[in-house]
Design a protein around this motif. Structure first.
Motif, PDB file in Angstrom:
ATOM      1  N   LYS A   1      -5.891  -6.381  -4.960  1.00 16.38           N
ATOM      2  CA  LYS A   1      -6.428  -6.374  -3.594  1.00 16.38           C
ATOM      3  C   LYS A   1      -5.956  -5.133  -2.846  1.00 16.38           C
ATOM      4  O   LYS A   1      -6.718  -4.530  -2.076  1.00 16.38           O
ATOM      5  CB  LYS A   1      -5.971  -7.628  -2.854  1.00 16.38           C
ATOM      6  CG  LYS A   1      -6.677  -7.878  -1.522  1.00 16.38           C
ATOM      7  CD  LYS A   1      -8.120  -8.290  -1.743  1.00 16.38           C
ATOM      8  CE  LYS A   1      -8.742  -8.898  -0.473  1.00 16.38           C
ATOM      9  NZ  LYS A   1      -8.767  -7.993   0.672  1.00 16.38           N
TER      10      LYS A   1
ATOM     11  N   LYS B   1     -11.315   1.472   2.217  1.00 16.03           N
ATOM     12  CA  LYS B   1     -10.907   2.218   3.406  1.00 16.03           C
ATOM     13  C   LYS B   1     -11.100   3.722   3.236  1.00 16.03           C
ATOM     14  O   LYS B   1     -11.553   4.419   4.169  1.00 16.03           O
ATOM     15  CB  LYS B   1      -9.436   1.920   3.721  1.00 16.03           C
ATOM     16  CG  LYS B   1      -8.867   2.711   4.886  1.00 16.03           C
ATOM     17  CD  LYS B   1      -7.386   2.413   5.076  1.00 16.03           C
ATOM     18  CE  LYS B   1      -6.788   3.256   6.191  1.00 16.03           C
ATOM     19  NZ  LYS B   1      -5.327   2.994   6.358  1.00 16.03           N
TER      20      LYS B   1
ATOM     21  N   THR C   1       0.829  -1.205   0.000  1.00 14.82           N
ATOM     22  CA  THR C   1       0.000   0.000   0.000  1.00 14.82           C
ATOM     23  C   THR C   1       0.864   1.255   0.000  1.00 14.82           C
ATOM     24  O   THR C   1       0.556   2.234  -0.698  1.00 14.82           O
ATOM     25  CB  THR C   1      -0.936  -0.003   1.223  1.00 14.82           C
ATOM     26  OG1 THR C   1      -1.759  -1.174   1.187  1.00 14.82           O
ATOM     27  CG2 THR C   1      -1.828   1.229   1.228  1.00 14.82           C
TER      28      THR C   1
ATOM     29  N   SER D   1      -8.185  -2.368  -4.229  1.00 15.79           N
ATOM     30  CA  SER D   1      -9.557  -2.523  -3.751  1.00 15.79           C
ATOM     31  C   SER D   1      -9.676  -2.216  -2.264  1.00 15.79           C
ATOM     32  O   SER D   1     -10.603  -1.515  -1.832  1.00 15.79           O
ATOM     33  CB  SER D   1     -10.035  -3.950  -4.048  1.00 15.79           C
ATOM     34  OG  SER D   1     -11.339  -4.162  -3.555  1.00 15.79           O
ATOM     35  N   ASP D   2      -8.737  -2.723  -1.475  1.00 15.49           N
ATOM     36  CA  ASP D   2      -8.802  -2.493  -0.029  1.00 15.49           C
ATOM     37  C   ASP D   2      -8.613  -1.027   0.314  1.00 15.49           C
ATOM     38  O   ASP D   2      -9.278  -0.493   1.217  1.00 15.49           O
ATOM     39  CB  ASP D   2      -7.729  -3.325   0.686  1.00 15.49           C
ATOM     40  CG  ASP D   2      -8.075  -4.803   0.750  1.00 15.49           C
ATOM     41  OD1 ASP D   2      -9.199  -5.175   0.373  1.00 15.49           O
ATOM     42  OD2 ASP D   2      -7.203  -5.590   1.176  1.00 15.49           O
ATOM     43  N   TYR D   3      -7.704  -0.339  -0.411  1.00 17.87           N
ATOM     44  CA  TYR D   3      -7.521   1.079  -0.122  1.00 17.87           C
ATOM     45  C   TYR D   3      -8.781   1.866  -0.487  1.00 17.87           C
ATOM     46  O   TYR D   3      -9.198   2.775   0.256  1.00 17.87           O
ATOM     47  CB  TYR D   3      -6.321   1.662  -0.865  1.00 17.87           C
ATOM     48  CG  TYR D   3      -6.139   3.110  -0.477  1.00 17.87           C
ATOM     49  CD1 TYR D   3      -5.574   3.435   0.753  1.00 17.87           C
ATOM     50  CD2 TYR D   3      -6.617   4.134  -1.282  1.00 17.87           C
ATOM     51  CE1 TYR D   3      -5.486   4.751   1.169  1.00 17.87           C
ATOM     52  CE2 TYR D   3      -6.531   5.463  -0.878  1.00 17.87           C
ATOM     53  CZ  TYR D   3      -5.955   5.759   0.352  1.00 17.87           C
ATOM     54  OH  TYR D   3      -5.884   7.065   0.772  1.00 17.87           O
TER      55      TYR D   3
ATOM     56  N   SER E   1     -12.123 -10.928  -2.305  1.00 13.20           N
ATOM     57  CA  SER E   1     -13.205  -9.962  -2.067  1.00 13.20           C
ATOM     58  C   SER E   1     -12.921  -8.659  -2.788  1.00 13.20           C
ATOM     59  O   SER E   1     -13.047  -7.577  -2.216  1.00 13.20           O
ATOM     60  CB  SER E   1     -13.360  -9.706  -0.566  1.00 13.20           C
ATOM     61  OG  SER E   1     -12.123  -9.298   0.003  1.00 13.20           O
TER      62      SER E   1
END
Length: 381
Positions: free
Chosen positions: A286, A294, A246, A289-291, A327
């Motif tokens: 991922k 968030k 990240t 997508s996760d950032y 996910s």
């Protein structure tokens, strides 16, 4: 195909309540332009809502030209195979600077029609910008001994800043003039300075500092949005695939207040030169997508593809399998263009291609959305 479309419409029109709340709680009001048009805000919201269960398929220059043809009305190679255009159509603002005025005006006419037609059909436009170097020859690529590092020259205080502002005014004039048949300004996903972590473009990491790049991004958004009153852009940030964390992904990130959508361009992990590292590709998606989840942003796989589609089952065994893993919450995936003359430079199938049958499986999967599957994406339900 009709049954498939009905199944997809129900996904959009009668979504699971928790999925809608998950997205709306994260992103409600987070579009960075408080004065964005109603249609732009609706597109932003609906892209996020659809990403809970689906992904839109996109193709660069899909309706402008294709494998062995160009300029045909209402045609795309994807439509010739499936019966539907891609849900997302990629265009480019490369032709809006660095050329004679007559050529620029001709390009504006073409872009205006293409973008309006996509909107009128119910599809989505994403805009790349292969920006010709405004301070030297060399085009948009970096060419040793020819190109100059122009980023520091076009930001405030630079010798070419005034010229850059004029170029942005030209962009704004076009964007604000594009109306649908309903008279509304057409929303677009604007993706400038992509693949900035590489060295192949003059705005790449070796040709400007981190602070210079962030300053360029912030000025560009501020000038378009606040000074020139462009209110039909969704702003997309997309490096290439050179990050593995990240922190690396965000190294040149200008800040949440300057970005609506985060993405990644990645050909290298998905078969370029016969090399696959799909696990690494998934991990990078991922991170994106996760950032986004968030930070309350949209996420997308902004460019990918396998040139010539040499693996006839690439669509389902590589791309779709990756997109459905884990996910991921990505609103669209876009593959690159089909050249009109090259026998090998294409990224989407055309009738008779060896991957056609597999692409139909990709198309018929309820997870993927094409233009015919979209309904009222510019209206907030």
């Amino acid at each position: 195909m009709i049954c498939k479309m009905k199944r997809r419409f129900s996904t959009f029109l009668i979504p699971v309540f928790y999925s809608v709340m998950t997205f709306s709680q994260k992103t409600e009001g987070k579009i960075i332009d408080a004065n964005a048009t109603t249609e732009t805000k609706a597109l932003y919201f609906n892209l996020g809502k659809l990403a809970e269960k689906n992904i839109l398929f996109g193709h660069q220059h899909a309706t402008e030209y294709g494998h062995g043809w160009g300029g045909d009305y209402d045609r795309s190679d994807v439509k010739s195979v499936t019966g539907s255009h891609p849900a997302v159509i990629g265009v480019d603002f490369s032709g809006l600077s660095g050329r004679p005025d007559s050529m620029i005006e001709k390009e504006k006419v073409s872009l205006r029609k293409n973008i309006a037609d996509t909107y009128n059909r119910g599809g989505v436009t994403t805009v790349a910008w292969h920006f010709l170097n405004p301070a030297s020859a060399g085009g948009f690529y970096w060419k040793d001994s020819v190109s100059v590092p122009a980023v520091k020259l076009i930001i405030p205080g630079g010798s070419h800043h005034k010229k850059y502002k004029a170029i942005l005014r030209n962009v704004a004039d076009l964007v604000k003039s594009i109306k649908g048949k309903d008279g509304k300004s057409v929303p677009m996903i604007f993706r400038p300075y992509h693949e900035f972590d590489g060295d192949w473009f003059w705005w790449g990491a070796s040709h400007c500092t981190i602070d210079e790049f962030k300053t360029l991004w912030r000025f560009t958004v501020s000038y378009l949005r606040d000074s020139l009153e462009v209110h039909n852009f969704i702003y997309a940030f997309s490096p290439d695939n050179k990050f593995n964390s990240t922190a690396q992904f965000l190294e040149r990130y200008p800040g949440d207040e300057w970005v609506d959508l985060v993405g990644m361009d990645n050909y290298g992990d998905f078969g370029r030169d016969g090399k696959y590292n799909v696990e690494a590709g998934f991990k990078k998606l991922k991170i994106v997508s996760d950032y986004a989840l968030k930070a309350g942003k949209l996420a997308a796989f902004t460019e990918t593809g396998l040139e010539s589609i040499s693996n006839p089952r690439w669509w389902t065994e590589t791309l779709l399998k990756t997109l459905k893993s884990g996910s991921l919450k990505l609103c669209y995936v876009l593959v690159w263009r089909n050249d009109t003359r090259s026998p090998t430079h294409y990224y989407a199938p055309f009738p008779g291609h060896t991957s056609e049958a597999d692409f139909m499986k990709f198309y018929n999967d309820p997870f993927t959305l094409f233009e015919k599957d979209l309904q009222d994406i510019y209206e907030r339900k």
